[in-house]
Each structure stands twice: as structure tokens, then as C-alpha cells.
Design a protein around this motif. Structure first.
Motif, PDB file in Angstrom:
ATOM      1  N   VAL A 251       0.861  -1.182   0.000  1.00  0.00           N
ATOM      2  CA  VAL A 251       0.000   0.000   0.000  1.00  0.00           C
ATOM      3  C   VAL A 251       0.899   1.234   0.000  1.00  0.00           C
ATOM      4  N   PHE A 252       0.514   2.235  -0.769  1.00  0.00           N
ATOM      5  CA  PHE A 252       1.190   3.524  -0.704  1.00  0.00           C
ATOM      6  C   PHE A 252       0.317   4.469   0.106  1.00  0.00           C
ATOM      7  N   CYS A 253       0.880   5.049   1.156  1.00  0.00           N
ATOM      8  CA  CYS A 253       0.128   5.966   2.018  1.00  0.00           C
ATOM      9  C   CYS A 253       0.539   7.401   1.712  1.00  0.00           C
ATOM     10  N   PRO A 274      -1.909   0.140  -4.666  1.00  0.00           N
ATOM     11  CA  PRO A 274      -3.045   1.014  -4.330  1.00  0.00           C
ATOM     12  C   PRO A 274      -2.632   2.122  -3.368  1.00  0.00           C
ATOM     13  N   VAL A 275      -3.344   3.242  -3.434  1.00  0.00           N
ATOM     14  CA  VAL A 275      -2.977   4.441  -2.679  1.00  0.00           C
ATOM     15  C   VAL A 275      -4.063   4.802  -1.668  1.00  0.00           C
ATOM     16  N   ALA A 276      -3.630   5.050  -0.433  1.00  0.00           N
ATOM     17  CA  ALA A 276      -4.524   5.501   0.631  1.00  0.00           C
ATOM     18  C   ALA A 276      -4.238   6.971   0.914  1.00  0.00           C
ATOM     19  N   GLY A 277      -5.278   7.777   1.055  1.00  0.00           N
ATOM     20  CA  GLY A 277      -5.089   9.186   1.346  1.00  0.00           C
ATOM     21  C   GLY A 277      -6.276   9.774   2.068  1.00  0.00           C
ATOM     22  N   TYR A 278      -6.110  10.973   2.528  1.00  0.00           N
ATOM     23  CA  TYR A 278      -7.212  11.718   3.132  1.00  0.00           C
ATOM     24  C   TYR A 278      -8.129  12.258   2.035  1.00  0.00           C
ATOM     25  N   ASN A 279      -9.294  12.721   2.437  1.00  0.00           N
ATOM     26  CA  ASN A 279     -10.268  13.263   1.498  1.00  0.00           C
ATOM     27  C   ASN A 279      -9.949  14.739   1.225  1.00  0.00           C
ATOM     28  N   VAL A 280      -8.833  14.969   0.515  1.00  0.00           N
ATOM     29  CA  VAL A 280      -8.359  16.323   0.215  1.00  0.00           C
ATOM     30  C   VAL A 280      -7.950  16.388  -1.256  1.00  0.00           C
ATOM     31  N   SER A 281      -7.687  17.603  -1.745  1.00  0.00           N
ATOM     32  CA  SER A 281      -7.262  17.774  -3.136  1.00  0.00           C
ATOM     33  C   SER A 281      -6.068  16.879  -3.442  1.00  0.00           C
ATOM     34  N   GLY A 282      -6.102  16.293  -4.611  1.00  0.00           N
ATOM     35  CA  GLY A 282      -5.094  15.297  -4.986  1.00  0.00           C
ATOM     36  C   GLY A 282      -5.705  13.930  -4.868  1.00  0.00           C
ATOM     37  N   PRO A 283      -5.712  13.336  -3.661  1.00  0.00           N
ATOM     38  CA  PRO A 283      -6.335  12.025  -3.496  1.00  0.00           C
ATOM     39  C   PRO A 283      -7.798  11.973  -3.933  1.00  0.00           C
ATOM     40  N   ASN A 291     -11.138   2.136  -8.006  1.00  0.00           N
ATOM     41  CA  ASN A 291     -10.672   0.862  -7.417  1.00  0.00           C
ATOM     42  C   ASN A 291      -9.148   0.767  -7.423  1.00  0.00           C
ATOM     43  N   ALA A 292      -8.506   1.936  -7.449  1.00  0.00           N
ATOM     44  CA  ALA A 292      -7.040   1.991  -7.415  1.00  0.00           C
ATOM     45  C   ALA A 292      -6.536   2.537  -6.085  1.00  0.00           C
ATOM     46  N   GLY A 293      -7.432   2.746  -5.141  1.00  0.00           N
ATOM     47  CA  GLY A 293      -7.040   3.271  -3.848  1.00  0.00           C
ATOM     48  C   GLY A 293      -8.259   3.562  -3.009  1.00  0.00           C
ATOM     49  N   ALA A 294      -8.026   4.190  -1.864  1.00  0.00           N
ATOM     50  CA  ALA A 294      -9.118   4.512  -0.944  1.00  0.00           C
ATOM     51  C   ALA A 294      -8.815   5.827  -0.255  1.00  0.00           C
ATOM     52  N   ILE A 295      -9.854   6.658  -0.074  1.00  0.00           N
ATOM     53  CA  ILE A 295      -9.699   7.881   0.715  1.00  0.00           C
ATOM     54  C   ILE A 295     -10.642   7.799   1.907  1.00  0.00           C
ATOM     55  N   ASN A 296     -10.182   8.352   3.017  1.00  0.00           N
ATOM     56  CA  ASN A 296     -10.960   8.283   4.243  1.00  0.00           C
ATOM     57  C   ASN A 296     -10.342   9.267   5.234  1.00  0.00           C
ATOM     58  N   ASP A 297     -11.199   9.938   6.020  1.00  0.00           N
ATOM     59  CA  ASP A 297     -10.655  10.784   7.080  1.00  0.00           C
ATOM     60  C   ASP A 297      -9.946   9.933   8.132  1.00  0.00           C
ATOM     61  N   ASP A 298     -10.281   8.646   8.181  1.00  0.00           N
ATOM     62  CA  ASP A 298      -9.552   7.664   8.991  1.00  0.00           C
ATOM     63  C   ASP A 298      -8.510   7.030   8.079  1.00  0.00           C
ATOM     64  N   LEU A 299      -7.285   7.555   8.115  1.00  0.00           N
ATOM     65  CA  LEU A 299      -6.253   7.125   7.170  1.00  0.00           C
ATOM     66  C   LEU A 299      -5.866   5.665   7.361  1.00  0.00           C
ATOM     67  N   ALA A 300      -5.902   5.182   8.600  1.00  0.00           N
ATOM     68  CA  ALA A 300      -5.583   3.776   8.848  1.00  0.00           C
ATOM     69  C   ALA A 300      -6.583   2.866   8.147  1.00  0.00           C
ATOM     70  N   GLN A 301      -7.849   3.242   8.189  1.00  0.00           N
ATOM     71  CA  GLN A 301      -8.870   2.431   7.510  1.00  0.00           C
ATOM     72  C   GLN A 301      -8.668   2.448   6.006  1.00  0.00           C
ATOM     73  N   ALA A 302      -8.293   3.608   5.464  1.00  0.00           N
ATOM     74  CA  ALA A 302      -8.017   3.677   4.026  1.00  0.00           C
ATOM     75  C   ALA A 302      -6.869   2.746   3.661  1.00  0.00           C
ATOM     76  N   CYS A 303      -5.837   2.705   4.500  1.00  0.00           N
ATOM     77  CA  CYS A 303      -4.699   1.804   4.245  1.00  0.00           C
ATOM     78  C   CYS A 303      -5.142   0.343   4.247  1.00  0.00           C
ATOM     79  N   LEU A 304      -5.944  -0.031   5.221  1.00  0.00           N
ATOM     80  CA  LEU A 304      -6.409  -1.414   5.319  1.00  0.00           C
ATOM     81  C   LEU A 304      -7.327  -1.764   4.145  1.00  0.00           C
ATOM     82  N   ASP A 305      -8.157  -0.812   3.714  1.00  0.00           N
ATOM     83  CA  ASP A 305      -9.043  -1.057   2.564  1.00  0.00           C
ATOM     84  C   ASP A 305      -8.227  -1.319   1.299  1.00  0.00           C
ATOM     85  N   CYS A 306      -7.085  -0.665   1.186  1.00  0.00           N
ATOM     86  CA  CYS A 306      -6.249  -0.835  -0.013  1.00  0.00           C
ATOM     87  C   CYS A 306      -5.695  -2.249  -0.130  1.00  0.00           C
TER      88      CYS A 306
END
Length: 359
Positions: A251-253, A274-283, A291-306
Motif C-alpha cells: 500500500v502507498f500511504c 493502491p494508494v490511501a489518502g485523506y479526502n483532500v485535493s489530490g487524493p 478501485n485503485a485506492g481509498a480515501i478516508n478521514d480515517d487514514l488507517a482504515q483507508a490503508c487497510l481497505d487498499c
């Protein structure tokens, strides 16, 4: 065309501005365009940026920039950064009524606020004034365009980015996991400048299984190495070795809150990671619905989803971005002198220079 680029960010700096412009220049040169690049490396008096001595700020550059403008006689001028060189070039262009474009590569007000006691409103007043007379302000994502427009910016134009799909490719993933073969998986990777504005500490604080790896260098590296001894900091990597780091990660964080795009997002995806990021510009511009990554205000959850995403799908998404298309869009956004006026403009410019020395 002859294009003059003025940038406060250039080699040996390793960042998105430098990497983007170097690749765009190479693509444009292949199309037959000529460049003159004004950077801090050109013999100007420089001082280190406070809190970031690796970055040099160049001052007293106006006379030399004006001389080079006359000598090169560019058809178009692009100012890439809001630093001292950028302001000097802006002043010269306004003085001589030379059209110019500019670009908004990073959240400069947030960058200043993270390092210095400068309020956001003051930072935005600064950058809004800088870009005020630009023929076009080139911005990487739709969400960033909308945000800047809401803050009073005008003449904004879209300018996306590209990725080297040969250098960053799933084929560099090996059975022994390459640089991670002795590490406990899954591998969560971050690549970039190790500095406070990149928010890397929020990644290192996450409660995740496996191993965290931070590739890159910067002023915050030593401190973070001491605070997070379980994380791996192999330093800066380049070329095929960097491609191997991307491809062999799970996973790329991307924890940054200040980037306007994030080239490393595309590079990770091109490598199949796959890329995990916050729900901000860019991600939020590059990830949702792919289906190439996940965004979430909970960054750990986005990483696990990836960890559940398909790497081939991730790779295919990145293939839609090319540096050729990026360069073509850049050229379309330029604000060159109209062809019928170019000869008269430079004749008038030379007469003025003969009559009055540079101040």
C-alpha cells in the motif's frame, strides 16, 4: 516557440515542481520548442530558506532576468513558483507588458503556516496578489480549481500531470519482495520530501500491521527516525531502484494535506500499488471510483481497505495519464505574444534598453 521558465525550485531539489517541469521540458523539446530556464543555480546571491536550508532563495535577480529576457526573446514566459525569482520575473513582465502564465503547484499558504507564524489569510493574500495578472494560472485538479476560485483567484486553467509507466511498472515486483525481503509484511510505503508540510508523522502514528517505510530525505528525517524507530528510512532512491520500492510495497500511504496533486500517487498506481489518502485535493481527484485506492478521514482504515484492491486494476488506471498529454496541455495554456506583434515588441524592448540602463 521559445519559452522562458522562471522557477525558485530546481535541481538539486527533488520535488513535484522540479520533476514536473523537467519532464514537460523534455516532452516540449521533442516537439521542437526551445527553453531558457532561470533558477537559483544561475549565480544569483542566495540565502537558505528558514527552517529548510536545502532550499536556496535567490535575490537581486531582476537585472540578469531582464538581460536574459532581451537576449532570448521568448514567445512565452511561465513563472512556476511564488518565490523571489518568481516575483522578480513578474515585475519585469508587468513593466514591459510581456504576457506571462503561472502555476499553483502547492498549497503555499498552508506550507508557510506549517513552518512560520503566518496566518492563512495572509498567505492567501500573498499568493492571490502574485497570480493576479497572470494570463492563466495552471492548476492540477478540479477540486483545487474550485477552491482557488472560491478564494478569489481568476483566469484558472486545468493542467494535469503524467507518469512514467515504464519506470513505474508492476514488472518490478519480485517474489522475494526486493528491498523489503527481510521486513514483516504488509509493507506500507511513503515516498517524498521528509518535511513537516508533508504530514508524514500522521502516517507513522497509524496503528497498522507489518512495516512502514519512508523513502526520501528532508529536514524532518532525523527527528522522525528517532521518534519512530520501528519505521524504515532508507533515504532517497532513484530510477529502477525507486521503481522497485513502489512495486514491491503493498500500500502507498499519502498523508499530505498541502499538495495540489501528488505525482507519487500516480507513480504508485502505475506500479500496481493502491494508494490511501485523506479526502483532500489530490487524493479525492485521483482515487474515488477507480478501485485503485481509498480515501478516508480515517487514514488507517483507508490503508487497510487498499489491501483488498486488485493491483492490475490499479495499474490500468494510471495508464490513462501520459507526460505527452501533460506537455500538450501546458503549451495550450501558455499566453504567448501574438505572432503579428512579436517583432515590434522586441524592437521596442531593445530601444528602451539602449536608452535607459537596468535599474
Amino acid at each position: 516557440m521559445r519559452i522562458m521558465l522562471v522557477t525558485d525550485a530546481w535541481e538539486p531539489q527533488v520535488n513535484g515542481v522540479v520533476r514536473t517541469m523537467k519532464r514537460v521540458i523534455a516532452e516540449c523539446e521533442a516537439m521542437g520548442h526551445d527553453w531558457d530556464i532561470v533558477s537559483p543555480n544561475d549565480g544569483f546571491k542566495t540565502i537558505p530558506l528558514p527552517t529548510y536550508p536545502e532550499i536556496k532563495l535567490a535575490f537581486g535577480a531582476k537585472p540578469q532576468i531582464e538581460e536574459r529576457l532581451l537576449e532570448f526573446e521568448p514567445d512565452a514566459v511561465h513563472i512556476a513558483t511564488e518565490g523571489p525569482l518568481g516575483w522578480a520575473a513578474r515585475s519585469i513582465c508587468l513593466k514591459h507588458k510581456m504576457p506571462f502564465t503561472s502555476s499553483y503547484h502547492t498549497r503555499f499558504p498552508e506550507y508557510l503556516n506549517a513552518r512560520l507564524p503566518i496566518p492563512l489569510w495572509a498567505g492567501y493574500k500573498y499568493v492571490r496578489q502574485f497570480h493576479r495578472y497572470s494570463g492563466r494560472v495552471m492548476v492540477a485538479t478540479v477540486s483545487m480549481i474550485e477552491e482557488l476560485q472560491s478564494r478569489g483567484f481568476k483566469n484558472i486553467a486545468a493542467w494535469s500531470r503524467g507518469v512514467d509507466t515504464d519506470l513505474f511498472h508492476p514488472s518490478k515486483r519480485t517474489e522475494d519482495r526486493g528491498p523489503y525481503k527481510s521486513m514483516k509484511g504488509p509493507i506500507f510505503l511513503n515516498v517524498g520530501r521528509v518535511a513537516v508540510e508533508k504530514n508524514i508523522e500522521s502516517f507513522l502514528k497509524l496503528d497498522l500491521p507489518g512495516t512502514k517505510v519512508v523513502v526520501g530525505d528532508g529536514p524532518a528525517r532525523e527527528e522522525l527516525m528517532q521518534k519512530y524507530p520501528d519505521a524504515i528510512f532508507p533515504g532517497s532512491k532513484f530510477g529502477d531502484e525507486l521503481g522497485s520500492y513502489f512495486a514491491n510495497a503493498d500500500v502507498f500511504c499519502f498523508p499530505s494535506l498541502t499538495d495540489t496533486f501528488g505525482l507519487v500517487i500516480l507513480e504508485a498506481m502505475a506500479a500496481g500499488t493502491p494508494v490511501a489518502g485523506y479526502n483532500v485535493s489530490g487524493p479525492k481527484d485521483l482515487i474515488p471510483g477507480t478501485n485503485a485506492g481509498a480515501i478516508n478521514d480515517d487514514l488507517a482504515q483507508a490503508c487497510l481497505d487498499c489491501l483488498e484492491l486488485d493491483r492490475e486494476t490499479t495499474h490500468k488506471h494510471a495508464q490513462a495519464f501520459s507526460w505527452t498529454a501533460c506537455a500538450e496541455q501546458f503549451l495550450e495554456n501558455l499566453d504567448p505574444l501574438p505572432v503579428p506583434e512579436r517583432k515590434r515588441f522586441w524592437q521596442r524592448f531593445r530601444r528602451l534598453r539602449r536608452k535607459k540602463p537596468v535599474e
